[in-house]
Scaffold this active site. Structure first.
Site, PDB file in Angstrom:
ATOM      1  N   ARG A 117       2.106  -0.244   1.150  1.00  0.00           N
ATOM      2  CA  ARG A 117       0.730  -0.468   1.617  1.00  0.00           C
ATOM      3  C   ARG A 117      -0.158  -0.933   0.454  1.00  0.00           C
ATOM      4  O   ARG A 117      -0.430  -2.121   0.320  1.00  0.00           O
ATOM      5  CB  ARG A 117       0.186   0.828   2.273  1.00  0.00           C
ATOM      6  CG  ARG A 117      -1.078   0.643   3.088  1.00  0.00           C
ATOM      7  CD  ARG A 117      -2.353   0.570   2.269  1.00  0.00           C
ATOM      8  NE  ARG A 117      -2.553   1.701   1.380  1.00  0.00           N
ATOM      9  CZ  ARG A 117      -3.509   1.744   0.453  1.00  0.00           C
ATOM     10  NH1 ARG A 117      -4.347   0.732   0.282  1.00  0.00           N
ATOM     11  NH2 ARG A 117      -3.634   2.791  -0.346  1.00  0.00           N
ATOM     12  N   ASP A 118      -0.555  -0.013  -0.394  1.00  0.00           N
ATOM     13  CA  ASP A 118      -1.390  -0.387  -1.546  1.00  0.00           C
ATOM     14  C   ASP A 118      -0.682  -1.486  -2.342  1.00  0.00           C
ATOM     15  O   ASP A 118      -1.290  -2.472  -2.773  1.00  0.00           O
ATOM     16  CB  ASP A 118      -1.602   0.860  -2.420  1.00  0.00           C
ATOM     17  CG  ASP A 118      -2.717   0.714  -3.429  1.00  0.00           C
ATOM     18  OD1 ASP A 118      -2.897  -0.397  -3.955  1.00  0.00           O
ATOM     19  OD2 ASP A 118      -3.402   1.700  -3.715  1.00  0.00           O
ATOM     20  N   HIS A 148      -4.364   3.920 -10.558  1.00  0.00           N
ATOM     21  CA  HIS A 148      -4.061   2.521 -10.869  1.00  0.00           C
ATOM     22  C   HIS A 148      -3.987   2.437 -12.396  1.00  0.00           C
ATOM     23  O   HIS A 148      -4.592   3.244 -13.106  1.00  0.00           O
ATOM     24  CB  HIS A 148      -5.131   1.603 -10.272  1.00  0.00           C
ATOM     25  CG  HIS A 148      -4.983   1.474  -8.779  1.00  0.00           C
ATOM     26  ND1 HIS A 148      -4.370   0.402  -8.184  1.00  0.00           N
ATOM     27  CD2 HIS A 148      -5.335   2.301  -7.767  1.00  0.00           C
ATOM     28  CE1 HIS A 148      -4.353   0.571  -6.862  1.00  0.00           C
ATOM     29  NE2 HIS A 148      -4.944   1.724  -6.578  1.00  0.00           N
ATOM     30  N   CYS A 172      -6.601  -3.333  -4.903  1.00  0.00           N
ATOM     31  CA  CYS A 172      -7.430  -3.308  -3.707  1.00  0.00           C
ATOM     32  C   CYS A 172      -8.255  -4.595  -3.675  1.00  0.00           C
ATOM     33  O   CYS A 172      -8.950  -4.904  -4.641  1.00  0.00           O
ATOM     34  CB  CYS A 172      -8.356  -2.091  -3.730  1.00  0.00           C
ATOM     35  SG  CYS A 172      -9.454  -2.047  -2.310  1.00  0.00           S
ATOM     36  N   ASN A 220      -0.665   0.157  -9.241  1.00  0.00           N
ATOM     37  CA  ASN A 220      -0.608   1.612  -9.405  1.00  0.00           C
ATOM     38  C   ASN A 220       0.417   1.961 -10.478  1.00  0.00           C
ATOM     39  O   ASN A 220       1.281   1.166 -10.806  1.00  0.00           O
ATOM     40  CB  ASN A 220      -0.136   2.275  -8.099  1.00  0.00           C
ATOM     41  CG  ASN A 220      -1.127   2.107  -6.979  1.00  0.00           C
ATOM     42  OD1 ASN A 220      -1.286   1.020  -6.450  1.00  0.00           O
ATOM     43  ND2 ASN A 220      -1.800   3.174  -6.617  1.00  0.00           N
TER      44      ASN A 220
HETATM   45  P1  HMG Z   1     -16.526  -4.055  10.499  1.00  0.00           P
HETATM   46  O1  HMG Z   1     -16.553  -5.544  10.494  1.00  0.00           O
HETATM   47  O2  HMG Z   1     -17.756  -3.332  10.075  1.00  0.00           O
HETATM   48  O3  HMG Z   1     -16.014  -3.458  11.900  1.00  0.00           O
HETATM   49  O4  HMG Z   1     -15.328  -3.600   9.573  1.00  0.00           O
HETATM   50  P2  HMG Z   1     -16.508  -3.591  13.379  1.00  0.00           P
HETATM   51  O5  HMG Z   1     -16.294  -2.266  14.014  1.00  0.00           O
HETATM   52  O6  HMG Z   1     -17.864  -4.233  13.439  1.00  0.00           O
HETATM   53  O7  HMG Z   1     -15.437  -4.622  13.998  1.00  0.00           O
HETATM   54  C1  HMG Z   1     -15.369  -5.976  13.596  1.00  0.00           C
HETATM   55  C2  HMG Z   1     -14.041  -6.562  14.022  1.00  0.00           C
HETATM   56  O8  HMG Z   1     -12.948  -5.856  13.417  1.00  0.00           O
HETATM   57  C3  HMG Z   1     -13.799  -6.473  15.534  1.00  0.00           C
HETATM   58  O9  HMG Z   1     -12.959  -7.574  15.885  1.00  0.00           O
HETATM   59  C4  HMG Z   1     -12.981  -5.214  15.675  1.00  0.00           C
HETATM   60  O10 HMG Z   1     -12.183  -5.175  16.835  1.00  0.00           O
HETATM   61  C5  HMG Z   1     -12.103  -5.289  14.430  1.00  0.00           C
HETATM   62  P3  HMG Z   1     -13.591  -8.948  16.435  1.00  0.00           P
HETATM   63  O11 HMG Z   1     -14.381  -8.530  17.659  1.00  0.00           O
HETATM   64  O12 HMG Z   1     -14.474  -9.513  15.355  1.00  0.00           O
HETATM   65  O13 HMG Z   1     -12.391  -9.791  16.713  1.00  0.00           O
HETATM   66  N1  HMG Z   1     -11.651  -3.960  13.987  1.00  0.00           N
HETATM   67  C6  HMG Z   1     -10.368  -3.638  13.790  1.00  0.00           C
HETATM   68  N2  HMG Z   1      -9.227  -4.345  13.943  1.00  0.00           N
HETATM   69  C7  HMG Z   1      -8.068  -3.690  13.672  1.00  0.00           C
HETATM   70  N3  HMG Z   1      -8.007  -2.392  13.260  1.00  0.00           N
HETATM   71  C8  HMG Z   1      -9.127  -1.682  13.102  1.00  0.00           C
HETATM   72  C9  HMG Z   1     -10.371  -2.306  13.387  1.00  0.00           C
HETATM   73  N4  HMG Z   1     -11.641  -1.878  13.331  1.00  0.00           N
HETATM   74  C10 HMG Z   1     -12.428  -2.906  13.713  1.00  0.00           C
HETATM   75  N5  HMG Z   1      -9.057  -0.416  12.697  1.00  0.00           N
HETATM   76  C11 HMG Z   1     -13.586  -2.041   9.002  1.00  0.00           C
HETATM   77  C12 HMG Z   1     -15.041  -2.233   9.348  1.00  0.00           C
HETATM   78  C13 HMG Z   1     -13.402  -0.623   8.515  1.00  0.00           C
HETATM   79  C14 HMG Z   1     -12.727  -2.298  10.213  1.00  0.00           C
HETATM   80  C15 HMG Z   1     -13.226  -3.074   7.897  1.00  0.00           C
HETATM   81  O14 HMG Z   1     -14.149  -2.978   6.882  1.00  0.00           O
HETATM   82  C16 HMG Z   1     -11.832  -2.873   7.353  1.00  0.00           C
HETATM   83  O15 HMG Z   1     -10.853  -3.084   8.039  1.00  0.00           O
HETATM   84  N6  HMG Z   1     -11.728  -2.440   6.071  1.00  0.00           N
HETATM   85  C17 HMG Z   1     -10.455  -2.097   5.514  1.00  0.00           C
HETATM   86  C18 HMG Z   1     -10.443  -2.333   4.081  1.00  0.00           C
HETATM   87  C19 HMG Z   1      -9.136  -1.915   3.497  1.00  0.00           C
HETATM   88  O16 HMG Z   1      -8.131  -1.726   4.167  1.00  0.00           O
HETATM   89  N7  HMG Z   1      -9.152  -1.768   2.154  1.00  0.00           N
HETATM   90  C20 HMG Z   1      -7.995  -1.424   1.432  1.00  0.00           C
HETATM   91  C21 HMG Z   1      -7.537  -0.024   1.639  1.00  0.00           C
HETATM   92  S1  HMG Z   1      -8.439   1.189   0.696  1.00  0.00           S
HETATM   93  C22 HMG Z   1      -7.661   1.223  -0.843  1.00  0.00           C
HETATM   94  O17 HMG Z   1      -6.823   0.388  -1.126  1.00  0.00           O
HETATM   95  C23 HMG Z   1      -7.995   2.338  -1.772  1.00  0.00           C
HETATM   96  C24 HMG Z   1      -6.879   3.391  -1.914  1.00  0.00           C
HETATM   97  O18 HMG Z   1      -5.668   2.806  -2.344  1.00  0.00           O
HETATM   98  C25 HMG Z   1      -7.318   4.432  -2.945  1.00  0.00           C
HETATM   99  C26 HMG Z   1      -7.810   3.776  -4.242  1.00  0.00           C
HETATM  100  O19 HMG Z   1      -7.001   3.225  -4.976  1.00  0.00           O
HETATM  101  O20 HMG Z   1      -9.020   3.814  -4.444  1.00  0.00           O
HETATM  102  C27 HMG Z   1      -6.629   4.105  -0.590  1.00  0.00           C
HETATM  103 MG    MG Z   2      -5.141   2.363  -4.406  1.00  0.00          MG
END
Ligand code: HMG
Ligand code: MG
Length: 301
Positions: A15-16, A209, A240, A249
């Site tokens: 994933r990450d 990381h 990310c 990482n």
């Molecule tokens: P948004 O645009 O505010 O969401 O995004 P919304 O509710 O307004 O929906 C907009 C569109 O997204 C709609 O589709 C929804 O259906 C769709 P449209 O009508 O435009 O076709 N949607 C989704 N589709 C699939 N799955 C869902 C979903 N939710 C809404 N769950 C949202 C908000 C949270 C969805 C967006 O910002 C997002 O997906 N962010 C994810 C970012 C991400 O994955 N980042 C990486 C992971 S975190 C990380 O790596 C850190 C970590 O490793 C720890 C570290 O190292 O710090 C964990």
């Molecule tokens: Mg991470």
């Protein structure tokens, strides 16, 4: 100095590790990566994210990965769920566990999940309630715990505050993440001490990381504090897309080599793990970041 006798490794490579890759990774490669990790002895694997495919295209095939990958009674497949839509994806793909993710940086929260930290916590409440009802364990992650890519000051108290809220909500594990790899060992202890003041030590995890090459040293500091939940990524993959400067990482191979040397049980076969690191690295067309994977390449059985 006393160290834990065993640890739980949580593998984030699928994933990450892959979410930040530029080229599309075929579903079959992800599946083979996950199955090789299981073969190497990994018992907890982040297999993908049910997030918006517009935000993170590399995770768009998570449902497919989950449908096709071999399932094992004793291996946890965990997926990221930012909201109820994500939760529904997790349930229909029969995930073993979900992960909610917030952070200590307001700007990162906005850029990563399009809402404030407080709003993210509100969004997670129904997700955690549904998971409790369905009997699904919830893991939580706190990003930017050691620094923000956007220059805001992050204090240990801020990290402790979010961690407590996630724990109180119902997370069985709270993983403290150095998203941009800026932490150092003393800082690691300060942050973990602050978190351990508000939630039990045995639920705290770490996610380092390695941007500044400090991850193994920080991990060693975390072991000294008594942390036994360690995130890592095979071949040192990771990053990310919403945290500028976030590189890979800490490599699982590097941790396992260190743990083996310290007599700390991880349950992982280093030989098979290194082969897995080379499998995914060969696919990506570059060597693993891991020193151990490079050192052992020509010594594998
Ligand atoms: P948004 O645009 O505010 O969401 O995004 P919304 O509710 O307004 O929906 C907009 C569109 O997204 C709609 O589709 C929804 O259906 C769709 P449209 O009508 O435009 O076709 N949607 C989704 N589709 C699939 N799955 C869902 C979903 N939710 C809404 N769950 C949202 C908000 C949270 C969805 C967006 O910002 C997002 O997906 N962010 C994810 C970012 C991400 O994955 N980042 C990486 C992971 S975190 C990380 O790596 C850190 C970590 O490793 C720890 C570290 O190292 O710090 C964990
Ligand atoms: Mg991470």
């Amino acid at each position: 100095m006393s160290y834990p006798t065993s640890v739980r490794l949580f593998e984030v490579g699928a994933r990450d590790g892959l979410q930040n890759e530029k080229e599309v990774i075929p579903t079959e490669i992800k599946i083979e990566l996950i199955e090789r990790l299981v073969e190497a002895g990994v018992k907890a694997i982040e297999t993908g994210s049910f997030v918006s495919p517009k935000w993170v295209p590399q995770m768009a095939d998570t449902a497919d990965v989950m449908a096709k990958v071999t399932r094992y009674d004793d291996v946890i497949f965990s997926v990221l769920t930012p909201n109820m839509k994500g939760y529904e994806g997790a349930v229909s793909s029969k995930a073993d566990e979900i992960e909610i993710f917030s952070g200590a940086s307001e700007i990162f929260s906005q850029k990563n999940i399009n809402c404030s930290i407080d709003e993210s916590l509100e969004r997670f409440k129904p997700v955690v309630e549904a998971a409790k009802k369905d009997g699904l364990p919830v893991r939580a992650s706190v990003s930017c715990a050691f620094g923000s890519p956007f220059g805001e000051e992050i204090t240990p108290a801020m990290v402790a505050d979010v961690s407590k809220k996630l724990f109180d909500m119902g997370a069985y594990e709270v993983s403290i993440a150095d998203t941009i790899g800026v932490g150092t060992p003393i800082r690691t202890k300060l942050v973990l001490d602050a978190v351990a003041n508000v939630i039990p030590l045995d639920v705290i995890g770490v996610h380092f990381h390695d941007t500044y090459g400090q991850a193994l040293a920080n991990l060693h500091a975390a072991l000294e504090v008594g942390i036994t939940r360690l995130d890592s990524s095979v071949a040192g993959l990771g990053g990310c897309p919403y945290a500028p400067g976030a590189t890979g990482n800490v490599a699982t191979e590097d941790i396992v080599y260190m743990l083996d040397g310290m007599g700390i049980e991880s349950g992982i076969d280093l030989n098979k793990l290194v082969k897995t690191a080379w499998f995914i690295s060969d696919f990506l067309g570059r060597p693993p970041v891991s020193s151990v994977a490079k050192a052992l390449k020509n010594k594998l059985d």
